[in-house]
Design a protein around this motif. Structure first.
Motif, mmCIF file in Angstrom:
data_model
loop_
_atom_site.group_PDB
_atom_site.id
_atom_site.type_symbol
_atom_site.label_atom_id
_atom_site.label_comp_id
_atom_site.label_asym_id
_atom_site.label_seq_id
_atom_site.Cartn_x
_atom_site.Cartn_y
_atom_site.Cartn_z
ATOM 1 N N TRP A 24 0.820 -1.210 0.000
ATOM 2 C CA TRP A 24 0.000 0.000 0.000
ATOM 3 C C TRP A 24 0.857 1.263 0.000
ATOM 4 O O TRP A 24 0.456 2.290 -0.547
ATOM 5 C CB TRP A 24 -0.960 -0.009 1.184
ATOM 6 N N SER A 25 2.024 1.200 0.614
ATOM 7 C CA SER A 25 2.938 2.343 0.568
ATOM 8 C C SER A 25 3.419 2.582 -0.860
ATOM 9 O O SER A 25 3.442 3.728 -1.347
ATOM 10 C CB SER A 25 4.130 2.109 1.500
ATOM 11 N N PHE A 26 3.786 1.496 -1.564
ATOM 12 C CA PHE A 26 4.210 1.615 -2.959
ATOM 13 C C PHE A 26 3.063 2.120 -3.823
ATOM 14 O O PHE A 26 3.257 2.978 -4.706
ATOM 15 C CB PHE A 26 4.696 0.261 -3.471
ATOM 16 N N MET A 65 -0.632 4.705 2.880
ATOM 17 C CA MET A 65 -1.054 4.981 1.510
ATOM 18 C C MET A 65 -1.330 6.468 1.312
ATOM 19 O O MET A 65 -0.862 7.080 0.335
ATOM 20 C CB MET A 65 -2.310 4.180 1.180
ATOM 21 N N LEU A 66 -2.073 7.087 2.233
ATOM 22 C CA LEU A 66 -2.390 8.504 2.105
ATOM 23 C C LEU A 66 -1.129 9.360 2.194
ATOM 24 O O LEU A 66 -0.974 10.330 1.445
ATOM 25 C CB LEU A 66 -3.389 8.907 3.191
ATOM 26 N N ALA A 67 -0.228 9.014 3.107
ATOM 27 C CA ALA A 67 1.020 9.766 3.212
ATOM 28 C C ALA A 67 1.859 9.612 1.950
ATOM 29 O O ALA A 67 2.485 10.575 1.482
ATOM 30 C CB ALA A 67 1.805 9.295 4.433
ATOM 31 N N GLY A 68 1.875 8.405 1.368
ATOM 32 C CA GLY A 68 2.608 8.186 0.124
ATOM 33 C C GLY A 68 2.058 9.024 -1.020
ATOM 34 O O GLY A 68 2.820 9.560 -1.835
ATOM 35 N N ILE A 69 0.734 9.144 -1.085
ATOM 36 C CA ILE A 69 0.130 10.002 -2.103
ATOM 37 C C ILE A 69 0.569 11.450 -1.899
ATOM 38 O O ILE A 69 0.874 12.169 -2.863
ATOM 39 C CB ILE A 69 -1.402 9.889 -2.057
ATOM 40 N N PHE A 70 0.649 11.868 -0.634
ATOM 41 C CA PHE A 70 1.001 13.257 -0.319
ATOM 42 C C PHE A 70 2.397 13.604 -0.819
ATOM 43 O O PHE A 70 2.581 14.487 -1.670
ATOM 44 C CB PHE A 70 0.873 13.474 1.193
ATOM 45 N N TYR A 71 3.425 12.893 -0.308
ATOM 46 C CA TYR A 71 4.772 13.291 -0.728
ATOM 47 C C TYR A 71 5.112 12.784 -2.115
ATOM 48 O O TYR A 71 6.001 13.327 -2.782
ATOM 49 C CB TYR A 71 5.834 12.875 0.304
ATOM 50 N N GLY A 72 4.415 11.764 -2.605
ATOM 51 C CA GLY A 72 4.603 11.352 -3.995
ATOM 52 C C GLY A 72 4.109 12.408 -4.970
ATOM 53 O O GLY A 72 4.741 12.667 -6.002
ATOM 54 N N SER A 73 2.990 13.040 -4.637
ATOM 55 C CA SER A 73 2.474 14.103 -5.502
ATOM 56 C C SER A 73 3.374 15.323 -5.475
ATOM 57 O O SER A 73 3.416 16.096 -6.436
ATOM 58 C CB SER A 73 1.052 14.485 -5.078
ATOM 59 N N SER A 118 17.269 17.538 -4.698
ATOM 60 C CA SER A 118 16.928 18.413 -3.569
ATOM 61 C C SER A 118 15.800 17.814 -2.744
ATOM 62 O O SER A 118 15.825 17.876 -1.506
ATOM 63 C CB SER A 118 16.518 19.800 -4.086
ATOM 64 N N SER A 119 14.817 17.242 -3.423
ATOM 65 C CA SER A 119 13.680 16.652 -2.717
ATOM 66 C C SER A 119 14.116 15.477 -1.860
ATOM 67 O O SER A 119 13.705 15.356 -0.696
ATOM 68 C CB SER A 119 12.620 16.208 -3.727
ATOM 69 N N PHE A 120 14.946 14.609 -2.405
ATOM 70 C CA PHE A 120 15.381 13.429 -1.647
ATOM 71 C C PHE A 120 16.258 13.840 -0.463
ATOM 72 O O PHE A 120 16.103 13.314 0.646
ATOM 73 C CB PHE A 120 16.151 12.475 -2.558
ATOM 74 N N PHE A 121 17.162 14.788 -0.693
ATOM 75 C CA PHE A 121 18.024 15.257 0.404
ATOM 76 C C PHE A 121 17.192 15.878 1.521
ATOM 77 O O PHE A 121 17.376 15.567 2.705
ATOM 78 C CB PHE A 121 19.022 16.284 -0.148
ATOM 79 N N TRP A 366 10.938 6.826 4.553
ATOM 80 C CA TRP A 366 12.240 6.530 3.967
ATOM 81 C C TRP A 366 12.094 5.551 2.799
ATOM 82 O O TRP A 366 12.678 5.727 1.739
ATOM 83 C CB TRP A 366 13.182 5.942 5.026
ATOM 84 N N ILE A 367 11.318 4.521 3.013
ATOM 85 C CA ILE A 367 11.106 3.531 1.946
ATOM 86 C C ILE A 367 10.443 4.197 0.739
ATOM 87 O O ILE A 367 10.845 3.983 -0.415
ATOM 88 C CB ILE A 367 10.250 2.369 2.467
ATOM 89 N N GLY A 368 9.432 5.040 0.998
ATOM 90 C CA GLY A 368 8.718 5.683 -0.094
ATOM 91 C C GLY A 368 9.585 6.637 -0.883
ATOM 92 O O GLY A 368 9.501 6.700 -2.117
ATOM 93 N N ASN A 369 10.448 7.401 -0.199
ATOM 94 C CA ASN A 369 11.324 8.330 -0.917
ATOM 95 C C ASN A 369 12.357 7.596 -1.753
ATOM 96 O O ASN A 369 12.723 8.050 -2.842
ATOM 97 C CB ASN A 369 12.006 9.267 0.084
ATOM 98 N N VAL A 370 12.847 6.452 -1.268
ATOM 99 C CA VAL A 370 13.748 5.637 -2.083
ATOM 100 C C VAL A 370 13.013 5.105 -3.303
ATOM 101 O O VAL A 370 13.538 5.102 -4.424
ATOM 102 C CB VAL A 370 14.344 4.493 -1.245
ATOM 103 N N LEU A 371 11.772 4.660 -3.112
ATOM 104 C CA LEU A 371 10.976 4.178 -4.242
ATOM 105 C C LEU A 371 10.755 5.283 -5.268
ATOM 106 O O LEU A 371 10.806 5.031 -6.478
ATOM 107 C CB LEU A 371 9.628 3.647 -3.738
#
Length: 522
Positions: A24-26, A65-73, A118-121, A366-371
């Motif tokens: 769900w995070s992915f 899942m909701l947090a992943g949508i947030f920083y993924g967007s 910059s985003s990942f750092f 951390w996992i989501g930002n690496v993905l």
């Protein structure tokens, strides 16, 4: 303290790496990245559409899942702002100022690479702050009442009004216009309508997404239609062409660090969203730059600093949201709603009562930002290939997504008319060389400033001195005064240089130098 935090983080990774939680995070970061790229779509609309899923999910994967949508967007939103000048999130409006000129200059891939790094750092630093400094930041946030919040918002407003290129008066005028737009709607104290002109749809105020997409997306379309030559780009874009050079990375490093610091500083303050931090980070780079006149023409610092501040703020923003139950913006409010749907009360007791949610969520960041890094590195070529699409196809497609995205936020056709109206207004202002970014800052900060100003005066029984007698508020007021003095000093020096140039030109005329130049040209 550090050893306990590391043990809790290890526990969080155990939760995040469970099969269904990881899936769900992915799913969240993938959907968020795709939605963020689409003009007119953003985290709020995607999370709103997927919110019913949280009713049938366990709280841990639902929040991941909701947090992943947030920083993924947030990752995807930078792509739309840089390539198409269409910020799907208001925080990326500042990125348009230099990201889009880099695209027009053929450096769109470089701008995307700088934004991604910059985003990942910044996200990594924000996660570390959440792990090791949560108790301290929560304690600091308790010291911010309405007086301090008003003072810091006033600082953000002044910084945004004076950061734009050209005349500072035009920046102030656009900020005042944004404040006027933010005042439209229902007065929260009296319940009366303000500046609604008898239109019922304006009772809830003007839609921020509609304003952002109108003054940036539609306005650019109206000014560019039938004026851009069709350029056939047959060159093949390679990965090494999209990778920033060492010189560009060196140029972006300190703006990235400063932007991350700004986002982390404001992340602990409840009631402030990532939009404020991106404006302040950009204003800071503009003020300390040796070539401030180049901002808005494609400066790397103008991309690195606001993107870093946005992502560090996005991560640290979860501290007041989860620990105090105070959301930083509407997206955080939606996550709070998802927690309440699950029967979980956000607050200081959340960490102790639901450690799987708190520490599992931190590990999933951390996992989501690496993905996201893994996803965007191969896909960055796809985004850059959008440059090869002729504008006669690209802009109508963008307009279609704008209309769909705005309509689906509230299922209200009136929002699309708002986009059109602000598109026309934005095109007029852009033709007159007025800056657009301060408008959004006024719209975002105006209602919050008014609310905190009234609350501060209510608590102090109308004593205006409360803004300079409370230490934190007095510090921010002093910085506001320094900003005003600095802008006044810069304007005075510019006027003095202009008078000196006129005097030198008059002396040249008196000495006959222009006549000599004309004879030599002949």
């Amino acid at each position: 303290m550090i050893s306990q935090a590391l043990q809790d983080l290890w526990f969080g990774f155990g939760v995040a790496f469970q099969g269904h939680n990881l899936m769900w995070s992915f799913f969240g970061v993938l959907v968020g990245n795709l939605i963020g790229v689409m003009p007119g779509m953003g985290a709020l609309s995607a999370m709103s559409m997927l919110l019913p899923l949280t009713y049938v999910l366990h709280p841990v994967p639902a929040i991941m899942m909701l947090a992943g949508i947030f920083y993924g967007s947030m990752y995807g939103g930078a792509i739309g702002a840089i390539l198409l000048n269409l910020p799907s999130h208001a925080a990326h409006a500042v990125t348009c100022l230099d990201g889009y000129p880099m695209t027009r200059a053929g450096k769109g891939g470089t701008a995307l690479g700088i934004a991604m790094i910059s985003s990942f750092f910044a996200a990594t630093v924000g996660i570390l702050i959440m792990i090791f400094a949560s108790p301290l930041l929560v304690a600091i946030s308790f010291k911010f009442g309405p007086t301090e919040l008003f003072s810091i918002m006033l600082l953000g407003l002044l910084a945004g009004a004076t950061m734009s290129r050209g005349s500072p008066l035009k920046g102030v005028a656009m900020t005042l216009f944004g404040l006027l737009c933010g005042a439209v709607g229902t007065d929260v104290n009296s319940g009366s309508f303000r500046f609604s002109f008898g239109i019922p749809q304006l009772s809830d105020g003007l839609e921020l997404v509609a304003i952002a997409l109108g003054v940036f997306g539609v306005a650019d379309f109206l000014l560019s239609v039938n004026r851009m030559p069709v350029i056939k780009n047959t060159a093949k874009l390679r990965m090494r062409d999209m990778r920033p050079s060492m010189a560009e990375l060196k140029e972006a490093f300190w703006p990235m660090v400063r932007g991350t610091s700004v986002g982390a500083l404001f992340g602990a303050m409840p009631g402030t969203g990532p939009t404020i931090t991106s404006f302040i980070a950009y204003a800071l780079e503009h003020k300390i730059s040796k070539t401030p006149e180049k901002f808005g023409t494609g400066m790397i610092a103008g991309v690195a600093a606001p993107e870093a501040s946005t992502h560090s703020k996005t991560q640290v923003d979860f501290i007041p949201t989860l620990s105090l139950g105070i959301p930083g913006d509407v997206v955080m409010a939606l996550i709070l709603g998802a927690l309440l749907i699950q029967g979980i009360q956000p607050g200081p007791q959340l960490i102790g009562e639901h450690p799987d949610i708190f520490w599992g969520l931190i590990a999933s960041f951390w996992i989501g930002n690496v993905l996201l890094m893994v996803l965007n590195v191969p896909l960055i070529g796809v985004w850059v290939k959008l440059l090869q699409v002729p504008y006669r196809y690209l802009f109508p497609s963008a307009m279609f997504f704008i209309v769909i995205g705005v309509f689906t936020t509230q299922n209200d056709l009136f929002q699309t008319w708002e986009v059109l109206a602000f598109g026309v207004i934005g095109a007029v202002f852009m033709a007159l060389d007025f800056p657009m970014a301060p408008i959004l800052l006024g719209v975002v900060l105006g209602p919050m400033m008014e609310e905190n100003f009234r609350r501060a005066l209510l608590l102090s029984r109308g004593d205006m001195s409360v803004f300079v007698t409370r230490p934190i508020s007095a510090g921010f007021m002093a910085v506001c005064a320094l900003v005003v003095l600095g802008v006044s000093w810069s304007a005075w020096r510019a006027q003095r240089r202009k008078r000196g140039a006129k005097a030198a030109a008059a002396l040249d005329v008196a000495l006959g130098l222009p006549a000599l130049e004309l004879r030599s040209d002949d």
